[in-house]
Design an enzyme around this catalytic site. Structure first.
Site, PDB file in Angstrom:
ATOM      1  N   HIS A 136     -13.137   4.725  35.452  1.00 37.42           N
ATOM      2  CA  HIS A 136     -13.699   6.088  34.687  1.00 37.42           C
ATOM      3  C   HIS A 136     -12.469   6.612  35.811  1.00 37.42           C
ATOM      4  O   HIS A 136     -12.814   7.837  34.386  1.00 37.42           O
ATOM      5  CB  HIS A 136     -14.755   5.933  36.153  1.00 37.42           C
ATOM      6  CG  HIS A 136     -16.143   4.928  35.582  1.00 37.42           C
ATOM      7  ND1 HIS A 136     -16.290   3.642  35.960  1.00 37.42           N
ATOM      8  CD2 HIS A 136     -16.750   5.059  34.780  1.00 37.42           C
ATOM      9  CE1 HIS A 136     -17.384   3.660  35.422  1.00 37.42           C
ATOM     10  NE2 HIS A 136     -18.414   3.970  34.219  1.00 37.42           N
TER      11      HIS A 136
ATOM     12  N   HIS B 259     -17.223   2.979  42.596  1.00 39.95           N
ATOM     13  CA  HIS B 259     -16.213   1.821  43.395  1.00 39.95           C
ATOM     14  C   HIS B 259     -15.505   1.787  44.404  1.00 39.95           C
ATOM     15  O   HIS B 259     -16.042   3.048  44.457  1.00 39.95           O
ATOM     16  CB  HIS B 259     -15.151   2.737  41.688  1.00 39.95           C
ATOM     17  CG  HIS B 259     -14.867   2.228  40.188  1.00 39.95           C
ATOM     18  ND1 HIS B 259     -15.185   1.138  39.990  1.00 39.95           N
ATOM     19  CD2 HIS B 259     -15.352   2.570  39.380  1.00 39.95           C
ATOM     20  CE1 HIS B 259     -15.861   0.983  38.424  1.00 39.95           C
ATOM     21  NE2 HIS B 259     -15.609   2.353  38.629  1.00 39.95           N
TER      22      HIS B 259
ATOM     23  N   ASP C 232      -9.934   1.329  44.676  1.00 46.57           N
ATOM     24  CA  ASP C 232     -10.132   1.521  43.362  1.00 46.57           C
ATOM     25  C   ASP C 232      -9.465   2.323  42.344  1.00 46.57           C
ATOM     26  O   ASP C 232      -8.870   2.176  41.513  1.00 46.57           O
ATOM     27  CB  ASP C 232     -10.951   0.478  42.862  1.00 46.57           C
ATOM     28  CG  ASP C 232     -11.700  -0.522  43.031  1.00 46.57           C
ATOM     29  OD1 ASP C 232     -10.702  -1.205  43.226  1.00 46.57           O
ATOM     30  OD2 ASP C 232     -12.754  -1.238  43.179  1.00 46.57           O
TER      31      ASP C 232
END
Length: 104
Positions: free
Chosen positions: A4, A51, A55
């Site tokens: 993403h 996340h 990350d």
């Protein structure tokens, strides 16, 4: 690693790199808006717990670094009509020929 984040940062880098500069020395509000929305999106990825924070940070850093390196290599190829001096054998036989093929 956050896909993403990669998508959000790539879109922001795309706008930042290729959106035309209207007047030199002034604030480009389209670019500014794209980065503000990007940071908001990254914040939302973290607070919705999609996340981990690390990350998102690593993916953003990796994406920006890869984008900048690709464009530096492309600029060198356009300027000197040859690939830069390679450090790794993979660069010489895979990466640089691939970039030269894409850009020509």
């Amino acid at each position: 690693f956050s896909g993403h984040t990669v998508l959000l940062v790539m879109v922001a880098m795309l706008w930042h790199t290729y959106y035309p500069r209207i007047i030199t020395g002034t604030v480009n509000y389209v670019k500014l808006l794209s980065w503000i929305l990007n940071l908001l999106g990254l914040f939302l990825v973290v607070i919705t717990r999609m996340h981990y924070t690390m990350d998102v940070i690593v993916a953003a850093h990796f994406t920006i670094t890869l984008w900048v390196q690709y464009h530096r290599t492309m600029l060198h190829i356009r300027r000197y009509n040859q690939a830069p001096e390679s450090v790794w054998i993979v660069d010489e036989y895979i990466i640089y020929p691939l970039i030269m093929w894409i850009e020509h």
